[in-house]
Design a protein around this motif. Structure first.
Motif, mmCIF file in Angstrom:
data_model
loop_
_atom_site.group_PDB
_atom_site.id
_atom_site.type_symbol
_atom_site.label_atom_id
_atom_site.label_comp_id
_atom_site.label_asym_id
_atom_site.label_seq_id
_atom_site.Cartn_x
_atom_site.Cartn_y
_atom_site.Cartn_z
ATOM 1 N N GLU A 88 0.818 -1.225 0.000
ATOM 2 C CA GLU A 88 0.000 0.000 0.000
ATOM 3 C C GLU A 88 0.846 1.267 0.000
ATOM 4 O OE1 GLU A 88 -0.530 -3.230 1.424
ATOM 5 O OE2 GLU A 88 -1.003 -2.284 3.372
ATOM 6 N N ASP A 89 2.132 1.134 0.260
ATOM 7 C CA ASP A 89 3.026 2.302 0.227
ATOM 8 C C ASP A 89 3.501 2.617 -1.183
ATOM 9 O OD1 ASP A 89 4.374 0.964 3.238
ATOM 10 O OD2 ASP A 89 3.009 2.684 3.076
ATOM 11 N N THR A 90 3.162 1.767 -2.126
ATOM 12 C CA THR A 90 3.527 2.023 -3.515
ATOM 13 C C THR A 90 2.870 3.305 -3.996
ATOM 14 O OG1 THR A 90 3.830 -0.319 -4.023
ATOM 15 C CG2 THR A 90 3.332 1.155 -5.871
ATOM 16 N N ALA A 91 3.694 4.219 -4.474
ATOM 17 C CA ALA A 91 3.189 5.522 -4.902
ATOM 18 C C ALA A 91 4.335 6.338 -5.479
ATOM 19 C CB ALA A 91 2.581 6.277 -3.718
ATOM 20 N N ASP A 92 3.961 7.444 -6.077
ATOM 21 C CA ASP A 92 4.948 8.463 -6.404
ATOM 22 C C ASP A 92 5.071 9.383 -5.190
ATOM 23 O OD1 ASP A 92 3.711 8.634 -9.773
ATOM 24 O OD2 ASP A 92 5.483 7.598 -9.024
ATOM 25 N N TYR A 93 6.285 9.629 -4.781
ATOM 26 C CA TYR A 93 6.540 10.454 -3.609
ATOM 27 C C TYR A 93 7.092 11.803 -4.060
ATOM 28 C CZ TYR A 93 5.631 6.564 -0.489
ATOM 29 O OH TYR A 93 5.016 5.562 0.210
ATOM 30 N N TYR A 94 6.530 12.846 -3.490
ATOM 31 C CA TYR A 94 6.882 14.206 -3.875
ATOM 32 C C TYR A 94 7.407 14.998 -2.679
ATOM 33 C CZ TYR A 94 4.104 13.211 -8.039
ATOM 34 O OH TYR A 94 3.608 12.661 -9.195
ATOM 35 N N CYS A 95 8.423 15.759 -2.937
ATOM 36 C CA CYS A 95 8.949 16.683 -1.946
ATOM 37 C C CYS A 95 8.318 18.052 -2.176
ATOM 38 C CB CYS A 95 10.463 16.766 -2.085
ATOM 39 S SG CYS A 95 11.277 17.883 -0.929
ATOM 40 N N ARG A 96 8.006 18.705 -1.091
ATOM 41 C CA ARG A 96 7.407 20.049 -1.172
ATOM 42 C C ARG A 96 8.159 20.974 -0.231
ATOM 43 N NH1 ARG A 96 1.131 21.874 0.175
ATOM 44 N NH2 ARG A 96 1.679 23.808 1.230
ATOM 45 N N ALA A 97 8.364 22.199 -0.672
ATOM 46 C CA ALA A 97 8.970 23.226 0.177
ATOM 47 C C ALA A 97 8.086 24.459 0.181
ATOM 48 C CB ALA A 97 10.360 23.583 -0.327
ATOM 49 N N ASP A 98 7.909 25.023 1.352
ATOM 50 C CA ASP A 98 7.170 26.277 1.501
ATOM 51 C C ASP A 98 8.164 27.352 1.940
ATOM 52 O OD1 ASP A 98 4.785 24.149 2.789
ATOM 53 O OD2 ASP A 98 4.446 25.344 0.997
ATOM 54 N N ILE A 113 9.228 10.932 -7.236
ATOM 55 C CA ILE A 113 10.047 9.742 -7.403
ATOM 56 C C ILE A 113 9.192 8.529 -7.081
ATOM 57 C CG2 ILE A 113 10.963 9.741 -5.036
ATOM 58 C CD1 ILE A 113 13.698 8.994 -6.382
ATOM 59 N N GLN A 114 9.384 7.492 -7.838
ATOM 60 C CA GLN A 114 8.534 6.310 -7.704
ATOM 61 C C GLN A 114 9.073 5.349 -6.660
ATOM 62 O OE1 GLN A 114 8.124 3.549 -11.157
ATOM 63 N NE2 GLN A 114 5.946 3.991 -10.948
ATOM 64 N N VAL A 115 8.148 4.865 -5.854
ATOM 65 C CA VAL A 115 8.450 3.808 -4.893
ATOM 66 C C VAL A 115 7.494 2.664 -5.166
ATOM 67 C CG1 VAL A 115 8.388 3.131 -2.462
ATOM 68 C CG2 VAL A 115 9.339 5.359 -3.117
ATOM 69 N N THR A 116 8.042 1.496 -5.400
ATOM 70 C CA THR A 116 7.229 0.315 -5.657
ATOM 71 C C THR A 116 7.587 -0.754 -4.638
ATOM 72 O OG1 THR A 116 7.164 0.801 -8.023
ATOM 73 C CG2 THR A 116 6.576 -1.429 -7.340
ATOM 74 N N VAL A 117 6.571 -1.209 -3.937
ATOM 75 C CA VAL A 117 6.764 -2.267 -2.939
ATOM 76 C C VAL A 117 6.115 -3.526 -3.493
ATOM 77 C CG1 VAL A 117 6.481 -2.976 -0.553
ATOM 78 C CG2 VAL A 117 6.674 -0.536 -1.110
ATOM 79 N N SER A 118 6.944 -4.487 -3.836
ATOM 80 C CA SER A 118 6.435 -5.692 -4.482
ATOM 81 C C SER A 118 7.452 -6.808 -4.338
ATOM 82 C CB SER A 118 6.161 -5.424 -5.956
ATOM 83 O OG SER A 118 5.768 -6.610 -6.614
ATOM 84 N N SER A 119 6.928 -8.009 -4.272
ATOM 85 C CA SER A 119 7.804 -9.176 -4.240
ATOM 86 C C SER A 119 8.037 -9.711 -5.646
ATOM 87 C CB SER A 119 7.221 -10.258 -3.336
ATOM 88 O OG SER A 119 5.900 -10.596 -3.755
#
Length: 119
Positions: A88-98, A113-119
């Motif tokens: 369920e953590d598979t996703a594109d992860y984005y950094c944000r700055a304010d 950046i892509q994170v894929t959690v899979s066997s």
């Protein structure tokens, strides 16, 4: 202007760990908060964790205990340590700055950046 570059993503097996980094450049002295968001396929972007200048942090309730956000001010980077990863953590992860310049605030995003959690 602030530029953000994420790194550290990839494929990991369930139960594994990854450490994402976000390097900020440009007007970094104007940054007062940085955060990680993620967006899974077909879902809305959601806040993962945030760190405020001064060091206070907050992690989404559902991720506490597994995810940690930290900063290296000397290197102008923010890291997201992700442990016990699940599919369920598979996703594109984005950094944000304010950032704030005088009385105007700005928001900047990394490209993700892509994170894929899979066997």
């Amino acid at each position: 202007q602030v530029q953000l570059v994420e790194s550290g993503g990839g494929l990991v097996q369930p139960g594994g760990s990854l450490r994402l980094s976000c390097a900020a450049s440009g007007s970094v002295s104007s940054i007062y908060a940085m955060a990680w968001y993620r967006q899974a396929p077909g879902k809305q972007r959601e806040l993962v964790a945030v760190i405020i200048s001064g060091g206070s942090t907050n992690v989404a309730d559902s991720l506490k205990g597994r995810f940690t956000i930290s900063t290296d001010n000397a290197k102008n980077t923010v890291a997201l340590q992700m442990n016990s990863l699940q599919a369920e953590d598979t996703a594109d992860y984005y950094c944000r700055a304010d950032s704030r310049v005088v009385s105007t605030t700005y928001t900047y995003w990394g490209q993700g950046i892509q994170v894929t959690v899979s066997s």
